[in-house]
Design a protein around this motif. Structure first.
Motif, PDB file in Angstrom:
ATOM      1  N   GLU A 128       0.177  -8.443  -3.989  1.00  0.00           N
ATOM      2  CA  GLU A 128       0.830  -8.811  -5.256  1.00  0.00           C
ATOM      3  C   GLU A 128       0.373  -7.870  -6.370  1.00  0.00           C
ATOM      4  N   GLY A 129      -0.924  -7.600  -6.431  1.00  0.00           N
ATOM      5  CA  GLY A 129      -1.454  -6.714  -7.466  1.00  0.00           C
ATOM      6  C   GLY A 129      -1.033  -5.268  -7.289  1.00  0.00           C
ATOM      7  N   LEU A 130      -0.991  -4.800  -6.052  1.00  0.00           N
ATOM      8  CA  LEU A 130      -0.600  -3.409  -5.792  1.00  0.00           C
ATOM      9  C   LEU A 130       0.845  -3.150  -6.202  1.00  0.00           C
ATOM     10  N   ILE A 131       1.715  -4.088  -5.880  1.00  0.00           N
ATOM     11  CA  ILE A 131       3.132  -3.939  -6.222  1.00  0.00           C
ATOM     12  C   ILE A 131       3.324  -3.930  -7.736  1.00  0.00           C
ATOM     13  N   LYS A 132       2.611  -4.795  -8.399  1.00  0.00           N
ATOM     14  CA  LYS A 132       2.697  -4.833  -9.863  1.00  0.00           C
ATOM     15  C   LYS A 132       2.128  -3.561 -10.474  1.00  0.00           C
ATOM     16  N   GLU A 133       0.990  -3.098  -9.947  1.00  0.00           N
ATOM     17  CA  GLU A 133       0.334  -1.892 -10.465  1.00  0.00           C
ATOM     18  C   GLU A 133       1.180  -0.645 -10.245  1.00  0.00           C
ATOM     19  N   ALA A 134       1.920  -0.608  -9.134  1.00  0.00           N
ATOM     20  CA  ALA A 134       2.745   0.555  -8.817  1.00  0.00           C
ATOM     21  C   ALA A 134       4.029   0.610  -9.639  1.00  0.00           C
ATOM     22  N   LYS A 135       4.320  -0.447 -10.378  1.00  0.00           N
ATOM     23  CA  LYS A 135       5.513  -0.505 -11.244  1.00  0.00           C
ATOM     24  C   LYS A 135       6.791  -0.202 -10.452  1.00  0.00           C
ATOM     25  N   VAL A 136       6.947  -0.906  -9.339  1.00  0.00           N
ATOM     26  CA  VAL A 136       8.161  -0.745  -8.545  1.00  0.00           C
ATOM     27  C   VAL A 136       9.218  -1.728  -9.029  1.00  0.00           C
ATOM     28  N   ASN A 137      10.445  -1.474  -8.641  1.00  0.00           N
ATOM     29  CA  ASN A 137      11.534  -2.412  -8.911  1.00  0.00           C
ATOM     30  C   ASN A 137      11.583  -3.389  -7.740  1.00  0.00           C
ATOM     31  N   LEU A 138      11.116  -4.611  -7.948  1.00  0.00           N
ATOM     32  CA  LEU A 138      11.036  -5.600  -6.879  1.00  0.00           C
ATOM     33  C   LEU A 138      12.353  -6.352  -6.755  1.00  0.00           C
ATOM     34  N   ASN A 139      12.935  -6.318  -5.560  1.00  0.00           N
ATOM     35  CA  ASN A 139      14.174  -7.025  -5.277  1.00  0.00           C
ATOM     36  C   ASN A 139      13.912  -8.083  -4.207  1.00  0.00           C
ATOM     37  N   SER A 145       0.836  -1.209   0.000  1.00  0.00           N
ATOM     38  CA  SER A 145       0.000   0.000   0.000  1.00  0.00           C
ATOM     39  C   SER A 145       0.866   1.253   0.000  1.00  0.00           C
ATOM     40  N   ALA A 146       2.004   1.218   0.700  1.00  0.00           N
ATOM     41  CA  ALA A 146       2.927   2.359   0.670  1.00  0.00           C
ATOM     42  C   ALA A 146       3.443   2.588  -0.743  1.00  0.00           C
ATOM     43  N   ALA A 147       3.770   1.502  -1.449  1.00  0.00           N
ATOM     44  CA  ALA A 147       4.240   1.615  -2.837  1.00  0.00           C
ATOM     45  C   ALA A 147       3.152   2.221  -3.719  1.00  0.00           C
ATOM     46  N   HIS A 148       1.925   1.763  -3.533  1.00  0.00           N
ATOM     47  CA  HIS A 148       0.795   2.272  -4.324  1.00  0.00           C
ATOM     48  C   HIS A 148       0.610   3.770  -4.111  1.00  0.00           C
ATOM     49  N   MET A 167      -5.182  -6.189   8.370  1.00  0.00           N
ATOM     50  CA  MET A 167      -4.883  -5.764   7.006  1.00  0.00           C
ATOM     51  C   MET A 167      -5.218  -4.291   6.780  1.00  0.00           C
ATOM     52  N   GLU A 168      -6.346  -3.849   7.302  1.00  0.00           N
ATOM     53  CA  GLU A 168      -6.777  -2.475   7.054  1.00  0.00           C
ATOM     54  C   GLU A 168      -5.879  -1.458   7.752  1.00  0.00           C
ATOM     55  N   THR A 169      -5.468  -1.730   9.005  1.00  0.00           N
ATOM     56  CA  THR A 169      -4.588  -0.782   9.688  1.00  0.00           C
ATOM     57  C   THR A 169      -3.231  -0.712   8.996  1.00  0.00           C
ATOM     58  N   SER A 170      -2.767  -1.828   8.434  1.00  0.00           N
ATOM     59  CA  SER A 170      -1.508  -1.801   7.682  1.00  0.00           C
ATOM     60  C   SER A 170      -1.635  -0.931   6.438  1.00  0.00           C
ATOM     61  N   ALA A 171      -2.792  -1.008   5.771  1.00  0.00           N
ATOM     62  CA  ALA A 171      -3.026  -0.160   4.596  1.00  0.00           C
ATOM     63  C   ALA A 171      -3.091   1.307   4.994  1.00  0.00           C
ATOM     64  N   ILE A 172      -3.720   1.601   6.130  1.00  0.00           N
ATOM     65  CA  ILE A 172      -3.770   2.968   6.645  1.00  0.00           C
ATOM     66  C   ILE A 172      -2.362   3.458   6.959  1.00  0.00           C
ATOM     67  N   GLY A 173      -1.563   2.588   7.594  1.00  0.00           N
ATOM     68  CA  GLY A 173      -0.176   2.948   7.882  1.00  0.00           C
ATOM     69  C   GLY A 173       0.613   3.199   6.615  1.00  0.00           C
ATOM     70  N   GLY A 174       0.349   2.400   5.571  1.00  0.00           N
ATOM     71  CA  GLY A 174       1.037   2.589   4.296  1.00  0.00           C
ATOM     72  C   GLY A 174       0.727   3.938   3.683  1.00  0.00           C
ATOM     73  N   THR A 180       9.338   8.910 -10.312  1.00  0.00           N
ATOM     74  CA  THR A 180      10.011   8.565  -9.064  1.00  0.00           C
ATOM     75  C   THR A 180      10.466   7.106  -9.078  1.00  0.00           C
ATOM     76  N   THR A 181      11.703   6.876  -8.673  1.00  0.00           N
ATOM     77  CA  THR A 181      12.233   5.522  -8.550  1.00  0.00           C
ATOM     78  C   THR A 181      11.775   4.927  -7.227  1.00  0.00           C
ATOM     79  N   ILE A 182      11.102   3.784  -7.290  1.00  0.00           N
ATOM     80  CA  ILE A 182      10.667   3.078  -6.084  1.00  0.00           C
ATOM     81  C   ILE A 182      11.212   1.663  -6.133  1.00  0.00           C
ATOM     82  N   ASP A 183      12.116   1.351  -5.216  1.00  0.00           N
ATOM     83  CA  ASP A 183      12.660   0.004  -5.089  1.00  0.00           C
ATOM     84  C   ASP A 183      12.036  -0.657  -3.867  1.00  0.00           C
ATOM     85  N   LEU A 184      11.511  -1.865  -4.035  1.00  0.00           N
ATOM     86  CA  LEU A 184      10.915  -2.585  -2.917  1.00  0.00           C
ATOM     87  C   LEU A 184      11.719  -3.854  -2.647  1.00  0.00           C
TER      88      LEU A 184
END
Length: 493
Positions: free
Chosen positions: A255-266, A45-48, A455-462, A58-62
């Protein structure tokens, strides 16, 4: 022609040139390099939200050490998949609902189950799959507490929902305490008293707290009503109808959020974070390499919990070591494909056994037993129930169960799978909440888990850390730890 008139063209050119230089500088500032450590629902969610706020340049590496989804994952038993981490979502979990809709994922309703509360000798309460019958049984056992519970949950959800409006307005908070107070000052106060004390003050009976609330807490967090009051209140909010999950597994959301955000997954383990001037040097080890790699970032978001069983990250160059440690509670989930020992629970037929068994006695060998639903709809009946010809039950416990102990609970065991992990913080009313902001542009998303882990509080934190990083980067101080004027600053009960 005056001297001033003669000077106009050069002045105009100078002003225009300065404007271009400012624009160029701002464009440079709009593209920070961001590192996100952790690929669970918080990191995803933070990546999104970082991609949404900072833009495509912006470069986002996860970095993820194990598997995308974190504590959201599935387990395969007899060819069927079951959620083995976060399982059930609330109808008022707006971010998870929005993510699911955005990613075009199907959902599955959780209905048709029967609740039972077991004290070690007998069922002190057995519900019904029919809502009116269930309500009448609750009223018979707990009286006005059932009505009080409805008002309590609605009031809780109403205040909790304030965070969505605040975040839509771009507001961010440097601490978990500040975020809770923004929803309601009462929320922060509840983290300093036990759930038992908080609900007693609210007028609930000892029987209700011990049986219904205690049973829910043992199942949800493996802990008693001695936990702090806010997480206890979040736990009983699940008593509302309309619970759901994601078709195919809740892990499909991160999985979908990370893909949608187009981050560089390491797929790598972060070992060190070093403060170097105004940047952060992240050192990591790729899974297929023994040589460490270093990379510099302007913003670092830590989205993985640091507890007694987690991989250690070393901090260097900071004025003081960032406070991130959380004492986590061990949770053991044993998935048994077999037949429960109905005689132990005083039942004559398997069909009479509740599908969700909570315990009001924390001294039993198990915290709860629940009939599991495969994550795919094709394995469920039209009414949401599952075929009991080859049932799978999940047994929550504090410690791994021996074959002898499982033999007390099941007459037949065709297969056994165990997931043993640190799932949630160990909640204490004496625990001091942590900050989201660890340093100038370094954030600890999982500090929100000390308030409540789901799950929801983690998304809020993100979203909070993404907004916090964005507001800090562009110097928008008015939207950090302040309530907007439109709310009138009025958040009291």
């Amino acid at each position: 022609m005056t001297v001033l008139t003669k000077l106009m063209p050069p002045l105009s050119l100078l002003v225009f040139s300065s404007f271009l230089m400012c624009r160029f500088t701002l464009c440079e500032e709009k593209a920070p390099k961001i590192a996100i450590i952790g690929g669970g629902i918080g990191g995803a969610s933070a990546a999104h939200y970082c991609r949404e706020l900072f833009g495509k340049d912006t470069t986002i590496d996860l970095y993820e050490a194990e598997q995308v989804g974190g504590r959201l994952r599935t387990i395969t038993i007899d060819g069927k998949k079951y959620d083995s981490g976060g399982t059930i979502l609330h109808p008022r979990n707006f971010y998870m609902k929005n993510f699911t809709k955005m990613l075009e994922l199907d959902t599955v309703d959780h209905k048709g189950g029967v609740l039972g509360i077991y004290d070690g000798k007998e069922f002190v309460f057995t519900g019904s799959k029919y809502s009116l019958v269930m309500l009448s049984k609750l009223l018979w056992r707990y009286g006005y507490d059932v009505i009080r519970l409805n008002f309590f949950i609605q009031d809780l959800l109403s205040k909790f929902s304030r965070i969505y409006d605040l975040q839509d307005q771009g507001m961010a908070f440097t601490s978990t305490s500040g975020l809770l107070k923004a929803m309601s000052p009462k929320f922060e106060e509840m983290t300093h008293i036990s759930t038992k004390a908080a609900l007693s003050e609210a007028g609930f009976s000892e029987k209700f707290i011990k049986e219904l609330v205690g049973g829910a807490l043992m199942s949800n967090y493996g802990q008693t009503t001695n936990v702090q009051g806010f997480v206890g209140s979040v736990s009983i909010a699940g008593a509302e109808p309309g619970l759901w999950s994601v078709e195919g597994g809740n892990n499909r959301v991160p999985e979908g959020l990370i893909k949608e955000a187009k981050v560089n997954l390491n797929m790598a383990v972060v070992t060190d974070i070093t403060l170097t001037g105004k940047q952060y040097e992240v050192q990591y080890l790729n899974k297929d390499s023994s040589s460490p790699v270093k990379k510099a970032y302007d913003i670092v978001i830590i989205a993985t919990p640091f507890h007694q069983d987690s991989k250690k990250v070393n901090f260097h160059g900071f004025p003081e070591t960032p406070k991130t440690y959380q004492d986590f509670h061990r949770t053991v989930a044993t998935y048994v494909r077999g037949v429960p020992n109905i005689s132990k629970f005083g039942q004559q037929r398997l069909d009479d056994l509740p599908t969700a068994i909570l315990v009001s006695n924390p001294n039993l060998i198990f915290n709860s037993i629940g009939l599991q639903r495969p994550v795919d709809k094709k394995y469920r009946n039209p009414d949401g129930t599952v075929d009991k010809s080859h049932p799978v039950y999940k047994v929550f416990s504090q410690e791994p169960l021996s074959d002898e102990q499982l033999g007390e609970l099941f007459t037949t065991i065709d297969s056994k799978d165990v997931v043993d992990w640190m799932a949630y913080p160990h909640y204490k009313s004496s625990e001091k909440l942590l900050n989201f902001q660890l340093h100038d542009q370094m954030y600890y998303l999982n500090s929100i888990e000390l308030a409540a882990s789901c799950m929801e509080t983690s998304a809020i934190g993100g979203r909070n850390v993404a907004l916090l990083a964005y507001n800090r980067w562009f110097g928008i101080q008015g939207k950090i730890d302040n309530l907007p004027k439109t709310s009138g600053g009025k958040t009291e009960l």
